[in-house]
Design a protein around this motif. Sequence first.
Motif, mmCIF file in Angstrom:
data_model
loop_
_atom_site.group_PDB
_atom_site.id
_atom_site.type_symbol
_atom_site.label_atom_id
_atom_site.label_comp_id
_atom_site.label_asym_id
_atom_site.label_seq_id
_atom_site.Cartn_x
_atom_site.Cartn_y
_atom_site.Cartn_z
ATOM 1 N N VAL A 34 0.930 -80.407 31.153
ATOM 2 C CA VAL A 34 2.023 -81.165 30.546
ATOM 3 C C VAL A 34 1.662 -82.650 30.537
ATOM 4 C CG1 VAL A 34 4.471 -81.766 30.644
ATOM 5 C CG2 VAL A 34 3.709 -79.482 31.343
ATOM 6 N N VAL A 35 1.701 -83.249 29.357
ATOM 7 C CA VAL A 35 1.464 -84.685 29.223
ATOM 8 C C VAL A 35 2.806 -85.370 29.013
ATOM 9 C CG1 VAL A 35 0.299 -86.508 27.933
ATOM 10 C CG2 VAL A 35 -0.796 -84.270 28.187
ATOM 11 N N LEU A 36 3.141 -86.310 29.899
ATOM 12 C CA LEU A 36 4.392 -87.061 29.813
ATOM 13 C C LEU A 36 4.098 -88.507 29.418
ATOM 14 C CD1 LEU A 36 6.116 -85.851 33.129
ATOM 15 C CD2 LEU A 36 6.474 -84.955 30.831
ATOM 16 N N ASP A 37 4.869 -89.017 28.461
ATOM 17 C CA ASP A 37 4.742 -90.419 28.038
ATOM 18 C C ASP A 37 6.099 -91.076 28.189
ATOM 19 O OD1 ASP A 37 4.359 -92.854 26.845
ATOM 20 O OD2 ASP A 37 3.493 -92.082 24.999
ATOM 21 N N PHE A 38 6.244 -91.918 29.227
ATOM 22 C CA PHE A 38 7.507 -92.613 29.479
ATOM 23 C C PHE A 38 7.541 -93.882 28.633
ATOM 24 C CE2 PHE A 38 6.836 -89.955 33.171
ATOM 25 C CZ PHE A 38 8.106 -89.501 33.490
ATOM 26 N N TRP A 39 8.619 -94.051 27.840
ATOM 27 C CA TRP A 39 8.716 -95.158 26.898
ATOM 28 C C TRP A 39 10.173 -95.567 26.714
ATOM 29 C CZ3 TRP A 39 11.022 -94.953 21.893
ATOM 30 C CH2 TRP A 39 11.604 -93.703 21.589
ATOM 31 N N ALA A 40 10.387 -96.637 25.911
ATOM 32 C CA ALA A 40 11.744 -97.080 25.572
ATOM 33 C C ALA A 40 11.711 -97.764 24.213
ATOM 34 C CB ALA A 40 12.294 -98.036 26.630
ATOM 35 N N SER A 41 12.851 -97.810 23.563
ATOM 36 C CA SER A 41 12.919 -98.377 22.208
ATOM 37 C C SER A 41 12.599 -99.861 22.178
ATOM 38 C CB SER A 41 14.313 -98.134 21.617
ATOM 39 O OG SER A 41 15.299 -98.831 22.364
ATOM 40 N N TRP A 42 12.841 -100.567 23.284
ATOM 41 C CA TRP A 42 12.631 -102.008 23.336
ATOM 42 C C TRP A 42 11.188 -102.366 23.702
ATOM 43 C CZ3 TRP A 42 10.795 -102.972 28.122
ATOM 44 C CH2 TRP A 42 11.175 -102.097 29.151
ATOM 45 N N CYS A 43 10.392 -101.368 24.064
ATOM 46 C CA CYS A 43 9.042 -101.609 24.590
ATOM 47 C C CYS A 43 8.017 -101.550 23.458
ATOM 48 C CB CYS A 43 8.729 -100.573 25.667
ATOM 49 S SG CYS A 43 7.024 -100.618 26.258
ATOM 50 N N ALA A 44 7.557 -102.728 23.000
ATOM 51 C CA ALA A 44 6.594 -102.787 21.896
ATOM 52 C C ALA A 44 5.273 -102.079 22.216
ATOM 53 C CB ALA A 44 6.347 -104.239 21.496
ATOM 54 N N PRO A 45 4.676 -102.273 23.408
ATOM 55 C CA PRO A 45 3.429 -101.554 23.712
ATOM 56 C C PRO A 45 3.624 -100.039 23.725
ATOM 57 C CG PRO A 45 3.724 -103.393 25.218
ATOM 58 C CD PRO A 45 5.011 -103.247 24.467
ATOM 59 N N CYS A 46 4.812 -99.589 24.136
ATOM 60 C CA CYS A 46 5.086 -98.147 24.156
ATOM 61 C C CYS A 46 4.967 -97.573 22.749
ATOM 62 C CB CYS A 46 6.492 -97.872 24.686
ATOM 63 S SG CYS A 46 6.786 -98.383 26.390
ATOM 64 N N LYS A 47 5.649 -98.236 21.822
ATOM 65 C CA LYS A 47 5.640 -97.751 20.443
ATOM 66 C C LYS A 47 4.289 -98.032 19.775
ATOM 67 C CE LYS A 47 9.686 -99.705 19.330
ATOM 68 N NZ LYS A 47 10.952 -99.992 18.608
ATOM 69 N N GLY A 48 3.622 -99.078 20.226
ATOM 70 C CA GLY A 48 2.291 -99.369 19.704
ATOM 71 C C GLY A 48 1.291 -98.280 20.060
ATOM 72 N N VAL A 86 -0.126 -86.827 33.539
ATOM 73 C CA VAL A 86 -0.589 -85.483 33.206
ATOM 74 C C VAL A 86 -0.307 -84.579 34.401
ATOM 75 C CG1 VAL A 86 -2.568 -84.042 32.571
ATOM 76 C CG2 VAL A 86 -2.391 -86.382 31.685
ATOM 77 N N ILE A 87 0.454 -83.505 34.147
ATOM 78 C CA ILE A 87 0.819 -82.537 35.179
ATOM 79 C C ILE A 87 -0.044 -81.299 34.996
ATOM 80 C CG2 ILE A 87 2.722 -81.293 36.276
ATOM 81 C CD1 ILE A 87 3.144 -84.338 36.098
ATOM 82 N N GLY A 88 -0.664 -80.842 36.065
ATOM 83 C CA GLY A 88 -1.532 -79.679 35.990
ATOM 84 C C GLY A 88 -0.760 -78.372 35.907
ATOM 85 N N PRO A 89 -1.437 -77.248 35.656
ATOM 86 C CA PRO A 89 -0.788 -75.936 35.541
ATOM 87 C C PRO A 89 -0.017 -75.525 36.795
ATOM 88 C CG PRO A 89 -3.043 -75.844 34.714
ATOM 89 C CD PRO A 89 -2.885 -77.168 35.398
ATOM 90 N N ASN A 90 -0.409 -76.070 37.945
ATOM 91 C CA ASN A 90 0.265 -75.745 39.203
ATOM 92 C C ASN A 90 1.414 -76.697 39.519
ATOM 93 O OD1 ASN A 90 -1.203 -78.016 39.734
ATOM 94 N ND2 ASN A 90 -2.288 -77.220 41.524
ATOM 95 N N GLY A 91 1.752 -77.576 38.590
ATOM 96 C CA GLY A 91 2.865 -78.496 38.786
ATOM 97 C C GLY A 91 2.505 -79.767 39.533
ATOM 98 N N LYS A 92 1.228 -79.967 39.849
ATOM 99 C CA LYS A 92 0.784 -81.162 40.559
ATOM 100 C C LYS A 92 0.490 -82.300 39.567
ATOM 101 C CE LYS A 92 0.322 -79.506 44.867
ATOM 102 N NZ LYS A 92 0.930 -80.100 46.081
ATOM 103 N N LEU A 93 0.760 -83.541 40.011
ATOM 104 C CA LEU A 93 0.448 -84.725 39.206
ATOM 105 C C LEU A 93 -1.039 -85.014 39.316
ATOM 106 C CD1 LEU A 93 1.365 -87.211 37.543
ATOM 107 C CD2 LEU A 93 1.762 -88.400 39.709
ATOM 108 N N ARG A 94 -1.767 -84.991 38.172
ATOM 109 C CA ARG A 94 -3.216 -85.181 38.182
ATOM 110 C C ARG A 94 -3.645 -86.547 37.674
ATOM 111 N NH1 ARG A 94 -6.063 -81.044 39.241
ATOM 112 N NH2 ARG A 94 -7.000 -82.662 40.531
ATOM 113 N N PHE A 95 -2.848 -87.152 36.760
ATOM 114 C CA PHE A 95 -3.167 -88.489 36.254
ATOM 115 C C PHE A 95 -1.881 -89.301 36.126
ATOM 116 C CE2 PHE A 95 -6.754 -86.015 34.626
ATOM 117 C CZ PHE A 95 -7.825 -86.814 35.008
ATOM 118 N N SER A 96 -1.990 -90.594 36.369
ATOM 119 C CA SER A 96 -0.844 -91.506 36.246
ATOM 120 C C SER A 96 -1.377 -92.866 35.817
ATOM 121 C CB SER A 96 -0.105 -91.612 37.584
ATOM 122 O OG SER A 96 0.991 -92.497 37.491
ATOM 123 N N GLU A 97 -1.164 -93.242 34.550
ATOM 124 C CA GLU A 97 -1.733 -94.456 33.984
ATOM 125 C C GLU A 97 -0.665 -95.328 33.338
ATOM 126 O OE1 GLU A 97 -5.535 -95.847 32.866
ATOM 127 O OE2 GLU A 97 -4.652 -95.770 34.860
#
Length: 647
Positions: A526-540, A611-622
């Motif tokens: 599972v790939v998670l992308d945390f963002w917000a409407s006011w965040c220009a780099p997020c939308k960029g 990035v969450i691995g198949p076992n539910g563990k957090l593998r990457f956080s950037e």
Amino acid sequence: MNKIIKKSFNALTGVLLLSAPLMAQNANFKVIPEFPKELDTIQLIYDARNTALKNATEISGMLTGFQNFKWIHDNLKFAKKDSVWTTQYVLPADLGLMNIVFQSDTLQDNGGDQTYSYILSANDGRQVSGGMLGWGLLRTPHIVRGVPYVVDTTSYKTDEILLMWAKYELQYHPENRFRVLYAAASALKHMNTAESSSKLQNELNALQQIPEIREEDLLEIYKVYKEILQDTAKTAEIETQIRTKFPKGEYVTGQQRLSDFKLIQEAKTDDERLNAAMNFVDKHPYNDADSIFNDANRISYVSAYWIISVYTSMQKDLSTYTKYISTTAPYQALSNVIYRSLDVPYISQKSMNAAEILPYARVVMDRLNYYKDNFHSDKYATLYYINAPLFAKILVDNKLYDEAFVYAAAAQSTARYENADLNDTYIRVLEGQSKMKELQIALEKSYSLNQSSTYMLDLLKELYKKKNSSIEGYETYLAGLKDVDKGNELKAKVKGLLINKDFTDFELLDQYGNKVRLSDQKGKIVVLDFWASWCAPCKGAFPGMKLAVEHFKNDSDVVFYFVDTQERKADMKDYVTNYMKENNYPFTVLLDVNSNVSKKAGVTAIPHKMVIGPNGKLRFSEIGYMGSASELSDEIIEMVNLVKAEK
């Protein structure tokens, strides 16, 4: 020398040592010619082999100078020649002393107890005015206020040594008796003996008896009473004397300038603030000679000009904007003007379109070019090159391709295809000019360095298809363009980011009202992308994320969720639905209404990719986005593939 002046001179120097100083030369540093004079072009030679920088691949030098009794700073670039590092430097007029600190990354070499300092000579053979005093001051920053801390503490000297150098300054330049006063007074006060206090008071009394004393000399006495002795009664007495004797002098005008600047800070409304800023600039045009007073009293022309630029541009008052910004000074103020009145409304907020922003950009470009063309110094050119990409983008968005090329090419000469946003602008310029050969080269170079936008990737594919009448072999063509070293760097970087941490389960609604529970995705990446409407780099970052999503669109073991969090909009669902549709983003957006999920996940700054691995563990956080769609896509793909390989 009249009796009063002679008495003053003797009172000051009576406590000084009489032995002549020897200036030890540092074996690692050489200046050619050995005894340089002002305005000479000199060669600086640094031998790092026996220093902390012996293994450095790049070395720069921070030059601190004492010029007209003021501290100045300049940055020097050194190039390696054989076994030593060298550069050339033109000595400014009236530079009495120079000191250099060598640096490479976080390592510094300041010369230890010997330092890397030189007292300079004038064309008449005497030491340049201020040089002797500067030598003493540089080694006593703990005694005299305002002296830069750039030499090693092992080179620090005592009060007596500082007084000795003040004496030698007066022997070469007796006209500087008032200009050495503050340093000498600091040393005598620091001694804190009855004798030193008496010496200082006698000196001050004698100086005040000098007939036809100048305002600048009275101000030196004023500073001693105010800052060193902190004698409020005597300070007030000297201030009254200055105001009475010099009603239009430096002190009175400085106080008026300070008073008018405070009106900007005290303004209650935008209109009051704008009027106060314009009044301040009108009454007090910028003057370099005022910089010491301005800095000491936090008078900022930078603030005044950005207020004028922002408010007049917001009011679409081009006439007033032009009146003030076309004469902006100092040049540093342009940096804030550009960011706040051009970059923010055009790039971040998108509150002004290309046609609307262009006339304001032209005003700034003209002023920036004036500085670049008339003042030959790296600091002026640097501001030009830093902002050239923005000007190029504004011009190309107005289809002014020939003008845009000047700025885009200038920016590219320093960026060297390492900036995806600039590459995108440069490509559009070349395309607009129909420079097809240069366009192809630029597209391929950008791709090889993994600094391409989605527009560039589409164009590269289109040109390939046009040339070959099909897209057969396109992937092989792309693979051949890739810079192997860049690819290996990315793989190594991603591998170094790999973690294995617990991650809290969550349940959220998507933009269509469907419930999504993380634990239901067990067995998938599972790939998670945390963002917000006011965040220009997020939308960029979304175009790059779209490339990654499309890469795995046929892989049921990889899912992407875009978590809308830290939101300020009340209508999150409607906004998200419309935004994704308008921009053709095939994203599933999860609505983290109260930001509870992001808080539990440890998300603070956004954008934040996980990035969450198949076992539910957090593998990457950037955290963050560096601006390249292709690089971001490759990074996400590499992360997912690395986790996949562990199965």
